[in-house]
Design a protein around this motif. Structure first.
Motif, short mmCIF file in Angstrom:
data_model
loop_
_atom_site.label_atom_id
_atom_site.label_comp_id
_atom_site.label_asym_id
_atom_site.label_seq_id
_atom_site.Cartn_x
_atom_site.Cartn_y
_atom_site.Cartn_z
N ARG A 194 14.17 7.01 49.85
CA ARG A 194 14.66 8.37 50.12
C ARG A 194 15.97 8.64 49.38
N THR A 195 15.97 8.26 48.11
CA THR A 195 17.14 8.49 47.26
C THR A 195 16.71 9.17 45.97
N TYR A 196 17.66 9.84 45.34
CA TYR A 196 17.42 10.52 44.07
C TYR A 196 18.12 9.76 42.95
N GLN A 197 17.47 9.76 41.80
CA GLN A 197 18.11 9.24 40.59
C GLN A 197 18.22 10.37 39.59
N ALA A 198 19.36 10.45 38.91
CA ALA A 198 19.60 11.54 37.96
C ALA A 198 18.55 11.53 36.85
N SER A 199 18.26 12.72 36.33
CA SER A 199 17.33 12.83 35.21
C SER A 199 17.99 12.28 33.95
N LEU A 200 17.18 12.01 32.92
CA LEU A 200 17.73 11.53 31.66
C LEU A 200 18.71 12.54 31.08
N GLN A 201 18.40 13.82 31.24
CA GLN A 201 19.29 14.84 30.70
C GLN A 201 20.65 14.78 31.39
N LEU A 202 20.64 14.63 32.72
CA LEU A 202 21.89 14.59 33.46
C LEU A 202 22.69 13.34 33.11
N LYS A 203 22.01 12.21 32.93
CA LYS A 203 22.70 10.98 32.56
C LYS A 203 23.36 11.08 31.19
N SER A 204 22.81 11.92 30.32
CA SER A 204 23.35 12.03 28.97
C SER A 204 24.51 13.01 28.88
N THR A 205 24.91 13.62 29.98
CA THR A 205 25.99 14.60 29.98
C THR A 205 27.26 14.02 29.34
N GLY A 206 27.83 14.78 28.42
CA GLY A 206 29.01 14.33 27.72
C GLY A 206 28.72 13.47 26.51
#
Length: 440
Positions: A264-276
């Protein structure tokens, strides 16, 4: 370099002085602390502070609150090896509360950063604020022999932080150029361990994508309780600008939140992880998803600098999109995109194969690196008798392939590495497959 250091310092997220600075509810902080102590079996304030990524004084306030609620208690023993720190443990009520919280979400560890606070941090360290010079780009690609004028096109594209499409024949270094672009961005940014939105936690830090820059100076060590202040919000890690590189395996689902129904947890999308940082889509056109569909998914983020994600409940929310997207394809853009999509890709850069002169330079460098003495007769044979058969279409990968073949031939024959016309012929046979019909 001095400019990069000052950028990093000014981009630091403000330090936490009181619990309210976290932007989190008291219930969320208490539950995460209880779950962390339960799962990680930490009992000293300094250990708990490091585990939940909060300053020691704020961690002690949380522990005292939980003691008042009867959820934690002192063990009554001092740790002789840890500056006489008192030990703490969960009471039976605390264990029951921890289990109940784990049933709602398995997330424990570093306290998350509210999405609104993270948006402000993204602006402080935006990739569009990077001052990329010709010298920086040349330094990161000094090992590559590039077509004349390529840096004239790449420099403004990368410096703008906008999307870039690199296209051209296969095997001419598009992937290496994309990696060189990433290396040119030599500064560091702050990445949160996790984000919080609408009571949900989204894990953000990914050791595959994010590379921390040494141990944090604010990490509690040796049980010291003296550090009452940190130079930045300790829920963040200082990392090099992230790079996400995908190829034929990329699917649209990777660009959305990944929800684990068991934990019941979320993992960030690849796009979100690439921020910055940089998001490199290599071999565009080889994915299961049509290239047009992938580009359509990026249209809103690229134009508006934000992406839209959704929770399991269906609630949609905005996250920052501060990413340099580099598309690399062996297809002509007109074959895989419509004009509307091409218009939204800000820079289009063609990566051609090398000229004959550049090819010979690359061949000489590769042969030297692999310990194969150059042989003029072999090179003349290659240029006069082999390349005319393919229209003199030179590619950057050919020298590496041919030299590796020659090494394998020499190893098999039991002779020292050497270049001969007949070895060129044998190596060439493996460079291409004859177009012929196989009779079954």
């Amino acid at each position: 370099m001095n400019i990069q250091i000052s950028q990093t310092e000014t981009a630091a997220p403000p330090p936490l002085r009181q619990l309210s600075d976290t932007g989190l509810t008291p219930v969320m902080m208490r539950d995460i602390l209880l779950k962390t102590v339960f799962r990680k079996n930490v009992d000293k304030t300094s250990e708990i502070a490091q585990a939940i990524a909060l300053p020691i004084p704020l961690t002690q306030i949380l522990i005292d609150t939980l003691r008042d609620l009867g959820l934690m208690q002192a063990t009554g023993t001092l740790h002789a090896t840890s500056s006489a720190e008192m030990g703490f443990q969960l009471t039976d009520s605390g264990k029951a509360r921890a289990l109940d919280a784990l049933n709602q979400s398995e997330y424990y560890g570093p306290m998350p950063v509210p999405l609104a606070d993270y948006k402000a941090q993204v602006k402080r360290q935006s990739i569009r604020d990077i001052k990329l010079t010709r010298a920086m780009l040349e330094a990161s690609m000094g090992h590559l022999i590039l077509p004349q004028g390529l840096l004239d096109q790449l420099g403004p594209a990368v410096g703008s932080g906008r999307s870039v499409l690199m296209y051209g024949p296969p095997g001419n270094g598009k992937s290496s150029i994309a990696e060189g672009i990433r290396k040119a961005m030599g500064d560091n940014i702050y990445i949160p361990h996790a984000l919080a939105y609408a009571g949900q936690v989204i894990t953000m830090f990914d050791p595959i994508v994010h590379t921390p820059v040494g141990p944090s100076a604010d990490t509690p060590e040796n049980g010291s309780l003296r550090k009452s202040a940190s130079r930045h919000d300790t829920r963040y890690l200082l990392c090099t600008r992230p790079t996400v590189m995908t190829g034929g395996e990329l699917t649209l689902s990777m660009l959305d939140l990944n929800y684990n129904a068991v934990s019941r947890t979320y993992q960030a999308s690849l796009q979100l992880k690439s921020t910055g940082g940089v998001f490199i889509v290599d071999d565009l056109g080889r994915q299961e998803e049509p290239p047009q569909a992938l580009i359509n998914r990026w249209i809103v983020p690229m134009e508006n600098a934000y992406d839209i994600l959704a929770l399991q409940s269906g609630e949609k929310f905005e996250v920052p999109f501060d990413t340099l997207v580099i598309f690399s394809t062996n297809f002509h853009p007109n074959e895989i995109f419509d004009q509307a999509a091409l218009r939204r890709i800000f820079f289009k850069v063609k990566i051609d194969g090398p000229t004959q002169e550049q090819f010979l330079k690359i061949f000489a460098l590769v042969a030297k690196k692999k310990g194969i003495p150059l042989d003029q007769a072999s090179l003349v044979h290659l240029l006069r008798h082999k390349y005319p058969s393919i229209g003199h279409n030179y590619a950057n990968y050919h020298p590496v392939f041919l030299c590796d073949q020659i090494k394998a031939i020499c190893d098999f024959e039991g002779i020292t590495y050497q270049m001969r016309p007949d070895f060129i012929d044998r190596a060439w046979e493996n460079l291409f497959v004859k177009d012929e019909k196989i009779v079954h």
